[in-house]
Design a protein around this motif. Structure first.
Motif, PDB file in Angstrom:
ATOM      1  N   ASP A   1      -0.759   9.969   1.638  1.00  0.00           N
ATOM      2  CA  ASP A   1      -1.965  10.532   2.261  1.00  0.00           C
ATOM      3  C   ASP A   1      -2.912   9.434   2.731  1.00  0.00           C
ATOM      4  N   LYS A   2      -2.422   8.201   2.741  1.00  0.00           N
ATOM      5  CA  LYS A   2      -3.183   7.047   3.235  1.00  0.00           C
ATOM      6  C   LYS A   2      -4.408   6.743   2.372  1.00  0.00           C
ATOM      7  N   LYS A   3      -4.386   7.191   1.136  1.00  0.00           N
ATOM      8  CA  LYS A   3      -5.404   6.730   0.197  1.00  0.00           C
ATOM      9  C   LYS A   3      -4.802   6.714  -1.195  1.00  0.00           C
ATOM     10  N   LEU A   4      -5.306   5.818  -2.002  1.00  0.00           N
ATOM     11  CA  LEU A   4      -4.757   5.626  -3.341  1.00  0.00           C
ATOM     12  C   LEU A   4      -5.640   6.341  -4.354  1.00  0.00           C
TER      13      LEU A   4
ATOM     14  N   PHE B   1       0.842  -1.203   0.000  1.00  0.00           N
ATOM     15  CA  PHE B   1       0.000   0.000   0.000  1.00  0.00           C
ATOM     16  C   PHE B   1       0.877   1.253   0.000  1.00  0.00           C
ATOM     17  N   ASN B   2       1.863   1.263   0.899  1.00  0.00           N
ATOM     18  CA  ASN B   2       2.727   2.446   1.007  1.00  0.00           C
ATOM     19  C   ASN B   2       3.525   2.692  -0.264  1.00  0.00           C
ATOM     20  N   GLN B   3       3.858   1.600  -0.929  1.00  0.00           N
ATOM     21  CA  GLN B   3       4.598   1.719  -2.183  1.00  0.00           C
ATOM     22  C   GLN B   3       3.740   2.409  -3.250  1.00  0.00           C
ATOM     23  N   ILE B   4       2.462   2.077  -3.288  1.00  0.00           N
ATOM     24  CA  ILE B   4       1.572   2.677  -4.289  1.00  0.00           C
ATOM     25  C   ILE B   4       1.215   4.105  -3.894  1.00  0.00           C
ATOM     26  N   ASP B   5       1.105   4.328  -2.580  1.00  0.00           N
ATOM     27  CA  ASP B   5       0.641   5.616  -2.055  1.00  0.00           C
ATOM     28  C   ASP B   5       1.793   6.627  -2.041  1.00  0.00           C
ATOM     29  N   LYS B   6       2.116   7.149  -3.221  1.00  0.00           N
ATOM     30  CA  LYS B   6       3.318   7.972  -3.373  1.00  0.00           C
ATOM     31  C   LYS B   6       3.300   9.230  -2.498  1.00  0.00           C
TER      32      LYS B   6
ATOM     33  N   ASP C   1     -11.557  -1.632 -13.108  1.00  0.00           N
ATOM     34  CA  ASP C   1     -11.975  -2.808 -12.349  1.00  0.00           C
ATOM     35  C   ASP C   1     -11.485  -2.724 -10.899  1.00  0.00           C
ATOM     36  N   ILE C   2     -10.249  -2.283 -10.725  1.00  0.00           N
ATOM     37  CA  ILE C   2      -9.702  -2.157  -9.369  1.00  0.00           C
ATOM     38  C   ILE C   2     -10.554  -1.197  -8.553  1.00  0.00           C
ATOM     39  N   PHE C   3     -10.917  -0.068  -9.164  1.00  0.00           N
ATOM     40  CA  PHE C   3     -11.721   0.907  -8.422  1.00  0.00           C
ATOM     41  C   PHE C   3     -13.135   0.397  -8.190  1.00  0.00           C
ATOM     42  N   LYS C   4     -13.674  -0.297  -9.173  1.00  0.00           N
ATOM     43  CA  LYS C   4     -15.027  -0.834  -9.009  1.00  0.00           C
ATOM     44  C   LYS C   4     -15.066  -1.816  -7.836  1.00  0.00           C
ATOM     45  N   LYS C   5     -14.027  -2.640  -7.712  1.00  0.00           N
ATOM     46  CA  LYS C   5     -14.034  -3.663  -6.672  1.00  0.00           C
ATOM     47  C   LYS C   5     -13.591  -3.149  -5.308  1.00  0.00           C
ATOM     48  N   ASN C   6     -12.794  -2.092  -5.281  1.00  0.00           N
ATOM     49  CA  ASN C   6     -12.171  -1.689  -4.017  1.00  0.00           C
ATOM     50  C   ASN C   6     -12.651  -0.362  -3.456  1.00  0.00           C
ATOM     51  N   ASP C   7     -13.131   0.532  -4.301  1.00  0.00           N
ATOM     52  CA  ASP C   7     -13.556   1.852  -3.813  1.00  0.00           C
ATOM     53  C   ASP C   7     -15.002   1.757  -3.351  1.00  0.00           C
ATOM     54  N   HIS C   8     -15.185   1.212  -2.136  1.00  0.00           N
ATOM     55  CA  HIS C   8     -16.539   0.877  -1.701  1.00  0.00           C
ATOM     56  C   HIS C   8     -17.414   2.082  -1.417  1.00  0.00           C
ATOM     57  N   ASP C   9     -16.801   3.191  -1.001  1.00  0.00           N
ATOM     58  CA  ASP C   9     -17.656   4.353  -0.730  1.00  0.00           C
ATOM     59  C   ASP C   9     -17.758   5.279  -1.940  1.00  0.00           C
TER      60      ASP C   9
ATOM     61  N   SER D   1      -9.089   3.739   0.153  1.00  0.00           N
ATOM     62  CA  SER D   1      -8.483   4.001   1.460  1.00  0.00           C
ATOM     63  C   SER D   1      -7.701   2.774   1.910  1.00  0.00           C
ATOM     64  N   ALA D   2      -6.881   2.957   2.930  1.00  0.00           N
ATOM     65  CA  ALA D   2      -6.102   1.834   3.458  1.00  0.00           C
ATOM     66  C   ALA D   2      -7.036   0.706   3.876  1.00  0.00           C
ATOM     67  N   LYS D   3      -8.150   1.075   4.502  1.00  0.00           N
ATOM     68  CA  LYS D   3      -9.102   0.064   4.965  1.00  0.00           C
ATOM     69  C   LYS D   3      -9.706  -0.674   3.772  1.00  0.00           C
TER      70      LYS D   3
END
Length: 149
Positions: A89-92, A81-86, A123-131, A137-139
């Motif tokens: 800010d604790k969110k991608l 996560f930290n590697q992607i989160d350049k 697809d990544i956002f569709k599956k992971n960006d729940h709100d 977010s990290a969660k």
């Protein structure tokens, strides 16, 4: 009351609350091949609610015998996560995930249609960006979408 559940190997991600808190703590720094017997008080297990699906009554103390087979740094580890989160800010953001995909694609060197990148990103956002706020977010990153290994 005692339930005896003959252990089947289970995969889970430590430290993200995927299992009860007591197991997250009990398994810290375990090495592959190590066995531990741990007693977990209700406050670090299912507490006053108990856990109906698991038939665990309220205020149960749990005793586990754990044998650790293998540890993998999963793709959903905090490090990843930290590697992607350049910008840390604790969110991608879409840009950060997009960059990460580019790097991953470059690394494996496969020829892909340019549209594949956008499809995977969507697809990544569709599956992971729940709100639906346009960020993962990290969660969201850690807790959802566990493909069984």
């Amino acid at each position: 009351s005692r339930t005896h559940n003959e252990g089947h190997p289970k995969w889970f991600v430590l430290g993200v609350g995927q299992v009860i808190k007591g197991l997250d703590i009990a398994m810290m720094n375990m090495c592959p091949g190590e066995k531990r017997k741990v007693t977990i008080p209700p406050s670090l297990a299912y507490g006053q609610q108990g856990y109906a699906q698991g038939k665990i009554p309220p205020n149960a103390t749990l005793i586990f015998e754990i044998e650790l087979y293998a540890v993998n740094k999963g793709p959903r580890s905090v490090e990843a996560f930290n590697q992607i989160d350049k910008d840390s800010d604790k969110k991608l953001s879409e840009l950060e995930v997009s960059q990460y995909l580019k790097e991953e694609f470059a690394r494996d060197g496969k020829k892909r249609h340019p549209s594949a990148h956008d499809e995977i990103l969507a697809d990544i956002f569709k599956k992971n960006d729940h709100d639906g706020d346009g960020f993962i977010s990290a969660k969201e990153y850690n807790v959802y979408q566990h493909d069984e290994l």
